[in-house]
Design a protein around this motif. Structure first.
Motif, short mmCIF file in Angstrom:
data_model
loop_
_atom_site.label_atom_id
_atom_site.label_comp_id
_atom_site.label_asym_id
_atom_site.label_seq_id
_atom_site.Cartn_x
_atom_site.Cartn_y
_atom_site.Cartn_z
N ILE A 177 0.84 -1.20 0.00
CA ILE A 177 0.00 0.00 0.00
C ILE A 177 0.87 1.25 0.00
O ILE A 177 0.61 2.23 -0.71
N THR B 25 1.03 4.08 -2.90
CA THR B 25 0.74 5.48 -2.56
C THR B 25 1.88 6.39 -3.00
O THR B 25 1.65 7.47 -3.56
N ALA C 235 2.10 2.14 -9.92
CA ALA C 235 1.19 1.65 -8.88
C ALA C 235 0.38 0.46 -9.38
O ALA C 235 0.16 -0.52 -8.65
N ASP D 220 -8.57 -1.61 0.50
CA ASP D 220 -7.55 -0.56 0.35
C ASP D 220 -6.76 -0.72 -0.95
O ASP D 220 -6.44 0.26 -1.64
N LEU E 23 -6.85 1.97 -4.16
CA LEU E 23 -5.65 2.61 -4.70
C LEU E 23 -5.48 2.28 -6.18
O LEU E 23 -5.08 3.12 -6.99
N LYS F 238 -7.83 4.41 -8.15
CA LYS F 238 -7.35 5.79 -8.20
C LYS F 238 -6.24 5.95 -9.25
O LYS F 238 -6.22 6.90 -10.02
#
Length: 305
Positions: free
Chosen positions: A48, A52, A63, A77, A81, A84
């Motif tokens: 994670i 990030t 990512a 989570d 991500l 995103k």
């Protein structure tokens, strides 16, 4: 009989082999999922954190690569991500496409402007007014003299390129014409250009070209829409007014010509229900009138002095 038994036994054996293989496959898939999940759980914080960091550094593709080995993991989570990062990639592609399209449009406009700039010089003109209403552009242009249709198109394209509206309406006025009282020609873009000469063209075929006749008092051209040529001649003790139209047709009418208060008033000998008459002004131009007042002005082409 023995053959049938043999086939039956073979079918049963095949069935059980398939079942065993399916069980083994499910167990292996379960083991793989468990192994991936266990690996993710053990290193979730680092995964994670790495994703990030990649996003914060403006590298959403990195990512996505970090998350790829854990496609079988349903962690909230991780998936958040990943979504995103994918949105950032999509937004970046959309922005780049918009930039490319804007650059292309700008280059296209520049190329068009350059093309117009290098065209042969156009006749002299000036812009009287240039108004924008939000959905269309209206331009009034003053010409020094009549021009050809090709020149009208060139002037129209140049003015249109100055502030390109799909709907651009350009009206052209000769020196004696007043805006709002009828133009000599138009070039309208809606969105394609249409060139229309409303009055007589610069070299129209119907215009009188014979030497000035001794009985002719004067000749005048009305250049507004429905253009026509007026020719006033002496006829015995009276006067004859010939009106020649753009299509080549013409009419003759007997008229009277009387001087009133320093001006010559020309009226038809036949009664007019609209009160039509003409006034020969001090500049020897012909004012077209009716009972309501001024209609337009016909400019002197020839006249006796």
């Amino acid at each position: 009989m023995n053959a049938k038994k043999g086939c039956l036994v073979g079918s049963v054996v095949s069935f059980f082999l398939i079942v065993i293989l399916l069980i083994i496959g499910v167990k292996e898939a379960t083991k793989l999922t468990t192994r991936v999940n266990d690996e993710f759980v053990r290193s979730k914080q680092k995964i994670i954190a790495d994703m990030t960091t990649a996003i914060d550094e403006g590298n959403p593709s990195k990512a996505i690569e970090i998350a790829k080995p854990y496609e079988l993991v349903t962690d909230y989570d991780l998936r958040k991500l990943e979504s995103k990062a994918q949105k950032l990639i999509d937004d970046s592609k959309a922005a780049e496409l918009a930039r490319i399209e804007a650059d292309a449009a700008e280059k296209g406009a520049a190329a068009k402007a350059a093309e117009l700039a290098f065209k042969p010089s156009l006749p002299e003109y000036s812009i009287i007014s240039d108004d924008f209403s939000g959905i269309k552009r209206s331009v009034d242009v003053r010409l020094v003299e009549k021009v050809s249709k090709n020149d009208l198109q060139g002037i129209g394209e140049r003015i249109h390129a100055m502030a390109s509206f799909d709907r651009t309406f350009i009206s052209y006025y000769l020196p004696h014409q007043r805006p709002g009282e009828g133009a000599w020609a138009t070039t309208h873009f809606d969105p394609n250009i249409e060139v229309v000469i409303l009055g007589f063209e610069a070299e129209h075929p119907n215009k009188e070209s014979l030497p000035f006749d001794k009985d002719r008092i004067g000749q005048w051209e009305y250049s507004n829409a429905g253009g026509r040529i007026y020719t006033l001649s002496r006829l015995g003790s009276g006067f004859l007014l010939n009106i020649q139209y753009q299509d080549g047709s013409s009419i003759d009418e007997g008229v009277s010509a009387v001087r009133e208060r320093g001006r010559v008033i020309i009226r038809s000998l036949e009664p007019s229900h609209t009160g039509d008459y003409k006034i020969l002004d001090e500049d020897k131009n012909l004012l077209i009138m009716d009972a309501q007042g001024f209609i337009g002005k016909a400019i002197k082409v020839q006249s006796s002095e």
